[in-house]
Design an enzyme around this catalytic site. Sequence first.
Site, short mmCIF file in Angstrom:
data_model
loop_
_atom_site.label_atom_id
_atom_site.label_comp_id
_atom_site.label_asym_id
_atom_site.label_seq_id
_atom_site.Cartn_x
_atom_site.Cartn_y
_atom_site.Cartn_z
N TYR A 1 27.45 -52.01 17.33
CA TYR A 1 27.25 -51.22 18.55
C TYR A 1 26.88 -52.23 19.61
CZ TYR A 1 25.13 -47.20 21.13
OH TYR A 1 24.80 -46.21 22.03
N HIS B 1 28.87 -49.91 26.90
CA HIS B 1 28.98 -48.69 26.08
C HIS B 1 27.60 -48.13 25.73
CE1 HIS B 1 30.30 -45.80 23.11
NE2 HIS B 1 29.58 -46.39 22.18
N ARG C 1 20.21 -39.73 26.93
CA ARG C 1 18.76 -39.90 26.96
C ARG C 1 18.28 -40.04 28.39
NH1 ARG C 1 20.09 -42.99 22.47
NH2 ARG C 1 20.02 -44.84 23.76
N GLU D 1 37.33 -44.53 19.62
CA GLU D 1 36.49 -45.66 20.00
C GLU D 1 37.35 -46.92 19.96
OE1 GLU D 1 32.76 -45.56 17.77
OE2 GLU D 1 31.93 -44.22 19.30
N GLU E 1 37.92 -50.45 19.55
CA GLU E 1 37.16 -51.53 18.92
C GLU E 1 38.12 -52.60 18.37
OE1 GLU E 1 34.02 -50.39 16.25
OE2 GLU E 1 33.72 -48.45 17.21
N ASP F 1 37.81 -46.34 15.85
CA ASP F 1 36.76 -45.67 15.07
C ASP F 1 36.66 -44.21 15.55
OD1 ASP F 1 34.55 -45.14 13.49
OD2 ASP F 1 33.14 -45.93 14.95
N GLN G 1 28.62 -35.38 15.53
CA GLN G 1 27.72 -36.54 15.67
C GLN G 1 26.39 -36.16 16.34
OE1 GLN G 1 29.59 -39.75 17.83
NE2 GLN G 1 27.84 -41.13 17.66
N TYR H 1 23.22 -36.90 13.69
CA TYR H 1 22.91 -38.33 13.63
C TYR H 1 21.41 -38.67 13.56
CZ TYR H 1 21.47 -39.43 18.47
OH TYR H 1 20.80 -39.54 19.64
N LYS I 1 32.03 -39.74 11.58
CA LYS I 1 32.76 -41.01 11.67
C LYS I 1 33.57 -41.35 10.43
CE LYS I 1 30.46 -42.87 15.39
NZ LYS I 1 31.08 -43.54 16.53
CA CA Z 1 32.02 -47.19 16.50
#
Ligand code: CA
Length: 419
Positions: free
Chosen positions: A131, A136, A145, A202, A204, A236, A243, A247, A256
Amino acid sequence: MKVNSQLEAKLSVTPDSDFSIYNIPFGIYSDDTVQHRACSAIGDYIIDLYELESLDVFDLNRSVFLQPYLNDFIALGKTVTNGVRLKIQDLLTSENTNLVTDEKLFKTIFKKQNQVNMLMPVKVGDYTDFYSSIDHATNVGTMFRDPANALLPNWKHLPVGYHGRASSICVSGHSFHRPKGQQKPADAELPVFGPSKLLDIELETAFIIGKSTKMGESVSTEQADNYIFGMVLFNDWSARDIQTWEYVPLGPFLAKNFASTVSPWIITLEALEPFRVKGYDQNPTLLPYLQYKGQKNLDIALEVFLTPKGGEATKICTSNYKYMYYTMEQQLAHHTVNGCNINVGDMMASGTISGPEPHEYGSMLELTWRGTKPIKLKDGSERKFVNDFDTITIKGVCERDGIRIGFGECKATLLPSKD
Ligand code: CA
């Protein structure tokens, strides 16, 4: 370095090819006559390494190229694997070669890429997802948040990661069903069950471990490159509604592990070396085991396309690997600092690669800012997340001083959920 001019024409090695003489990646293919074989690529063609070794050019036991995966080949070590790569470059650039004069030999060794199937290049024992993109992590922290404290206190001190699921990593070209699971709508008191409504991508990359360690051993940032065989593109796939509910407090699970997509060609670290760039300025100062020397980031231009069923592709994102805050070397040093052992073929994904600009965000969650700014496609339709029958394609390319190497494609299609 230049491909033999007669071969260059025959193999369609054009300036815009992903598979230039500087690349020489590794993969596994099949076709009507071959169940699985190790191969490389040049121009529009694959190079059957088992057939090439009929010329005794590598001084290897040919059976290593007959395996269903590249793990055994990779385990021979970089001296051997990069030796094979350099030898292929040597053969293709040679002015005197029977690859040109012997048509039968040519046809046995070279096959058109569009006439073979590319298979999973490695057997993935363990898969880890990091991560490590600051843009991101900041975007997600801002959305879910507190914009003032978007990054959690640990983020700038260690590359956050989690252990993923290797069984559902598939090679480019596959399709899979929209996952079902528990979700808790914001206005509902209790969770509901059903197909994910917020299916996301995602953007990646992943690196593949080229050398195993024993339990108790650690790999330093300085040693890390000896343990990294090469890189692939990685999608991903993530179910955002599943999620959000599941999570806390242990991280991603069913949101995932239903599917991940990788590109079939492993681009070796040796091929990527000319594209190293300076890493992110890391403040505060990291603990000594995470510090490193030299230029360890990579300039890899990345693109994501969305293609509706029967429709035209729309580019939905342009990003770059160089936006990563932590390098692969730091990720590997962190992963093993506690003595966790790694094995050849393990896959370690970067985490979503977002850049600072809104068109550089590596997920639809960010691109549409949680669905509030839908993406317009070429056919006039809009997307907040991925629709059934949409195909997502990731591409990646390194270019510098007239040298170009590409990753090929990482592509998959979403099907409706299973009844
Ligand atoms: Ca990921």
